[in-house]
Design an enzyme around this catalytic site. Structure first.
Site, short mmCIF file in Angstrom:
data_model
loop_
_atom_site.label_atom_id
_atom_site.label_comp_id
_atom_site.label_asym_id
_atom_site.label_seq_id
_atom_site.Cartn_x
_atom_site.Cartn_y
_atom_site.Cartn_z
N ASP A 1 0.84 -1.20 0.00
CA ASP A 1 0.00 0.00 0.00
C ASP A 1 0.88 1.26 0.00
O ASP A 1 1.69 1.46 0.92
CB ASP A 1 -0.88 -0.07 1.27
CG ASP A 1 -2.01 0.92 1.25
OD1 ASP A 1 -2.05 1.79 0.37
OD2 ASP A 1 -2.86 0.83 2.16
N ASP B 1 -10.49 4.19 -1.30
CA ASP B 1 -11.10 3.20 -0.41
C ASP B 1 -12.62 3.12 -0.57
O ASP B 1 -13.31 4.14 -0.69
CB ASP B 1 -10.79 3.53 1.05
CG ASP B 1 -9.33 3.28 1.38
OD1 ASP B 1 -8.52 3.12 0.44
OD2 ASP B 1 -8.99 3.24 2.57
#
Ligand code: GLA
Length: 419
Positions: free
Chosen positions: A173, A243
């Site tokens: 990430d 997200d």
């Protein structure tokens, strides 16, 4: 099966047939060609032996429900539940720990897990003993998004540690590496693209060097059109969006924005519109069926994000629907795409390996709406067999049309075969 391409028209709307046909006729040929060229390109660009992620990875990830509270106990409970409730046997294999497992580095720089995960190797053994695989999370930056230890400067060492523990999947990430890129790009993260690509490739090389097959999941929210270069840095999947949230608004915004990306997906390399929220409580049954249907039409990774040890029957029925899963996991590996969007109604299709097609009728509007399929618009004869996935109903069509009432925010998911 090129003549199996189809178009769809709503009875209630006057969509010009020619216009629709023009848009959709070459879909199957296009998908088939791009699928195989993408597949070949991915093989050529990476030294990775297939079939790692031959179909979109399925499993569970801790983040959407547990976030930073996740513990070893929660992960074991998820693994136990996947066995007990049939998810493993339906294809959910990866048990992925997201951010917040990281502790500190020892004097040699070796990263240890924190108190919530007392023995990562023992946890991996436990998960493996259940016939499942264990995934973990890190960042190319010095810190992860939740400000735990990242892998910057320790890539090879961390990959080795994961392999020693028995890790099978890594989500990598971007997080604080954005700061490095911002500096490099003089304030513009996207401008530092070569450095970003290098950072993702670096971890891939480190994973390969361990000799352990570890599925590599890129997470940088779709920057720099990651779908164009994900395979070149070894990605088996790459997040295409920011997200997800457990709301219909956010899920549908992300999901429907995937239109146009189908040519970048194929066996070994998948677009990832983020993990599932099914069962987390923020959407109703119709909305969660839309979520699952859209993800399977997209050949998206199916990583459940709810608490598997506390799940109601409707949630389980959505996650475990074998027909829906078979659309996602179809061996052709073609991602579906949008055929048409008229007002709040969208039609998506996905070619399947047996020559049939998955078709989803999505109603993004606020009122239930009848939608009619005309088989002639699908380039099919009047007589076809439909399977309604969520109603679990077979329907024989002889007169060339099928009308279904699609609920508000809902979907009718069909598999269509020639008679
Ligand atoms: C980012 C990712 C999420 C999750 C969190 C963890 O926001 O996009 O999926 O991994 O970090 O901190």
């Amino acid at each position: 099966m090129l003549n199996n391409s189809f178009t769809i028209r709503f009875a209630s709307l006057n969509l010009e047939k020619n216009q629709v046909m023009q848009r959709t006729q070459p879909l199957r040929m296009f998908l088939t060609l791009t699928l195989f060229s993408g597949f070949a390109a991915a093989c050529a660009q990476t030294a990775r032996p297939l079939p790692l992620a031959r179909t979109p990875p399925m499993g569970w990830n801790s983040w959407n429900h547990f976030a930073q509270t996740v513990t070893d106990t929660d992960v074991r409970a998820a693994a136990d539940a996947m066995v007990a409730n049939g998810m493993r046997d339906a294809g959910y294999i990866y048990v992925n720990i997201d951010d917040s497992w990281e502790g500190t580095r020892d004097a040699d720089g070796i990263l240890r897990s924190n108190d919530k995960f007392p023995d990562m190797k023992a946890l991996a053994n436990y998960v493996h003993s259940k016939g499942l695989k264990l995934g973990i999370y890190s960042s190319p930056g010095a810190k992860t998004c939740a400000k735990y230890e990242g892998s910057l400067g320790y890539e090879a060492q961390d990959a080795k540690t994961y392999a020693e523990w028995g890790i099978d999947f890594l989500k990598y990430d971007l997080c604080s590496y954005g700061d490095v890129l911002r500096k490099e790009g003089q304030g513009n993260v996207a401008a530092a693209f070569p450095l970003q690509k290098q950072a993702y490739r670096k971890m891939y090389d480190a994973l390969v060097a361990t000799g352990r097959p570890i599925v590599y999941s890129l997470c940088q929210y779709g920057m720099n059109s990651v779908w164009e270069w994900g395979p070149a840095v070894g990605g088996n999947l790459w997040r295409t969006t920011g997200d997800i949230k457990d709301t219909y608004e956010r899920m549908s915004l992300i999901g429907f924005a995937q239109a146009g990306l189908s040519k970048y997906a194929g066996p070994g390399h998948w677009n990832d519109p983020d993990m599932l929220e099914v069962g987390n409580g923020g959407m109703n049954g119709d909305e969660y069926r839309t979520h699952m249907s859209l993800w399977v039409m997209l050949a998206a990774p199916l990583l459940a994000g709810n608490d598997l040890s506390r799940m109601n029957a409707e949630t389980l029925a959505i996650l475990e629907n074998r027909d829906a899963i078979s659309i996602d996991q179809d061996p052709l590996g073609a991602q579906g795409d949008r055929l048409s969007a008229v007002g709040s109604m969208e039609i998506w299709s996905k070619p399947l390996s047996d020559g049939s097609d998955a078709v989803a009728l999505f109603n993004r509007g606020e009122l239930e709406t009848p939608m009619t399929l005309k088989m002639s618009d699908l380039n099919l004869e009047n007589a076809v067999k439909l399977h309604d996935v969520w109603a679990n109903k077979d329907i024989t069509i002889l007169n060339g049309t099928y009308t279904a009432v699609v609920p508000k925010h809902g979907v009718v998911l069909l598999r269509i075969r020639k008679q």
